[in-house]
Design a protein around this motif. Structure first.
Motif, PDB file in Angstrom:
ATOM      1  N   SER A 314     125.804  86.102  75.026  1.00  0.00           N
ATOM      2  CA  SER A 314     127.161  85.659  75.333  1.00  0.00           C
ATOM      3  C   SER A 314     127.970  86.808  75.902  1.00  0.00           C
ATOM      4  N   LYS A 315     129.110  86.471  76.500  1.00  0.00           N
ATOM      5  CA  LYS A 315     129.983  87.522  77.030  1.00  0.00           C
ATOM      6  C   LYS A 315     130.462  88.427  75.893  1.00  0.00           C
ATOM      7  N   ASP A 316     130.791  87.827  74.744  1.00  0.00           N
ATOM      8  CA  ASP A 316     131.253  88.643  73.617  1.00  0.00           C
ATOM      9  C   ASP A 316     130.176  89.619  73.155  1.00  0.00           C
ATOM     10  N   LEU A 317     128.924  89.172  73.115  1.00  0.00           N
ATOM     11  CA  LEU A 317     127.841  90.053  72.692  1.00  0.00           C
ATOM     12  C   LEU A 317     127.636  91.178  73.713  1.00  0.00           C
ATOM     13  N   GLY A 318     127.677  90.837  74.992  1.00  0.00           N
ATOM     14  CA  GLY A 318     127.541  91.863  76.021  1.00  0.00           C
ATOM     15  C   GLY A 318     128.655  92.891  75.948  1.00  0.00           C
ATOM     16  N   ASP A 319     129.888  92.410  75.732  1.00  0.00           N
ATOM     17  CA  ASP A 319     131.029  93.333  75.616  1.00  0.00           C
ATOM     18  C   ASP A 319     130.899  94.209  74.371  1.00  0.00           C
ATOM     19  N   TYR A 320     130.367  93.639  73.309  1.00  0.00           N
ATOM     20  CA  TYR A 320     130.197  94.403  72.066  1.00  0.00           C
ATOM     21  C   TYR A 320     129.160  95.515  72.250  1.00  0.00           C
ATOM     22  N   LEU A 321     128.052  95.200  72.906  1.00  0.00           N
ATOM     23  CA  LEU A 321     127.024  96.207  73.144  1.00  0.00           C
ATOM     24  C   LEU A 321     127.561  97.338  74.024  1.00  0.00           C
ATOM     25  N   GLU A 322     128.370  96.982  75.009  1.00  0.00           N
ATOM     26  CA  GLU A 322     129.024  98.020  75.812  1.00  0.00           C
ATOM     27  C   GLU A 322     129.956  98.848  74.927  1.00  0.00           C
ATOM     28  N   GLY A 323     130.653  98.171  74.018  1.00  0.00           N
ATOM     29  CA  GLY A 323     131.574  98.862  73.122  1.00  0.00           C
ATOM     30  C   GLY A 323     130.895  99.880  72.228  1.00  0.00           C
ATOM     31  N   LEU A 324     129.688  99.574  71.760  1.00  0.00           N
ATOM     32  CA  LEU A 324     128.953 100.524  70.930  1.00  0.00           C
ATOM     33  C   LEU A 324     128.699 101.826  71.685  1.00  0.00           C
TER      34      LEU A 324
END
Length: 345
Positions: A314-324
């Motif tokens: 999902s977009k949220d998961l992709g954004d979270y992985l970038e956030g890490l």
């Protein structure tokens, strides 16, 4: 004839048939590969960004904490300002929503400062402090408005719950793991690198910061999402803890010298543990750990790439992985520069 062919063949694959040729090859190898210790590691592969409103947020929160926190003395408060503690979260959370960056920075700085307080205490005193603050943070008890620890804790968590109660609960669970580990007797009993690393991942706030990423960007992940990135979380934890331990080690040594009797100042750090296990000095131990960190970065990036290539991202998961990755890059950049860690004796 065959003897000449034999010698030629050995030379072609790097073998030698005389001590003289061996000496020549060894001399050439040493010129090319001689190891020279370097205390500054190669740069991180992770991106380093800063929130666009960082200057505004830091100016406001520097004043807020400097004015209201019960500093031991004026010099300690001024050191806090020079350390740019509030800028840490602006570097770690550059993609935070504008309406959430303020609280995301405040809660991170609050835990930084409470950790400093617990560092000067015995474990029982630290437990008593956090036991007193926990119901206040949860909104189940009202604060004493004459006690900055209490009313600042209350106000910050109340503001976060008003914005997003669901994700604030995720952040609180990460914070609880962190503060519980900081005052746990187990921190005095980590005999090897493996047990030390597991405990450090808790008390260093790794899960807490990961939760703040989600709060700051309003990212909602399913249990399946979380389960699918457990190996990435492992790499993130290894990197976060080890970089922190390398760059905060000198600060921990200073804290121990200032309060040698305080259990909260007991050093629990990868740098010291590796030095103890290998008979390296502290500088050499840090160099070895930096090599591990750079290898873990490559592995982290590989795991993220593999996960992103699978279905169901999902977009949220992709954004979270970038956030890490942004947390890891921002944390290292700040840690190299802040007076919190780089103070000279």
């Amino acid at each position: 004839m065959f003897s000449a062919i034999y010698r030629s063949l050995w030379r072609s694959i790097g073998r030698v048939d005389s001590n003289y040729e061996l000496e020549l090859q060894v001399a050439e190898m040493r010129k090319q590969r001689a190891y020279v210790p370097a205390d500054k590691p190669p740069p991180t592969i992770f991106a380093i960004k800063c929130h666009p409103k960082a200057d505004q947020v830091c100016a406001e929160l520097d004043e807020y904490f400097f004015k209201n926190w019960p500093w031991k003395d004026k010099a300690t408060g001024q050191k806090f300002l020079r350390s740019e503690t509030n800028r840490w979260a602006c570097l770690a959370l550059p993609n935070a929503r504008d309406d959430r960056i303020f609280d995301a920075v405040r809660v991170n700085t609050l835990l930084f400062l409470l950790d400093d307080v617990a560092e000067t205490m015995s474990l029982s005193e630290g437990k008593a402090l956090y036991k007193r603050l926990t119901p206040i943070a949860l909104g189940k008890a009202l604060p004493d408005r004459n006690d900055p620890y209490e009313w600042m804790t209350y106000d910050i968590w109340k503001s976060m719950r008003a914005t997003d109660p669901e994700l604030t609960e995720v952040v609180w669970q990460g914070a609880l793991l962190c503060i519980t580990a900081q005052v746990d007797e187990a921190r005095m009993k980590c005999p090897d690198l493996g047990s030390l690393l597991k405990h450090r991942a808790k008390e260093a706030g790794i899960a807490f910061v990961a939760a703040v990423i989600r709060f700051s960007q309003a990212l909602h992940l399913s249990p399946a999402d979380i389960a699918s990135i457990s190996d990435i979380h492992t790499m993130y934890a290894l990197l976060g803890v080890t970089v922190n331990d390398i760059l905060s080690f000198d600060k921990e040594l200073r804290a121990l010298r200032l309060a040698p009797e305080a259990e909260g100042a007991h050093i629990l750090n990868m740098t010291q543990a590796l030095a103890n296990d290998t008979e390296l000095n502290y500088k050499a131990s840090k160099r070895v750990l930096w090599v591990l960190c750079r290898e873990w970065e490559v592995r982290h990036r590989q795991l993220v790439k593999e996960r992103m290539e699978k279905k169901g991202v999902s977009k949220d998961l992709g954004d979270y992985l970038e956030g890490l990755e942004l947390v890891l890059g921002g944390n290292e950049w700040w840690s190299w520069r802040t007076e919190r860690y780089q103070e000279k004796d």
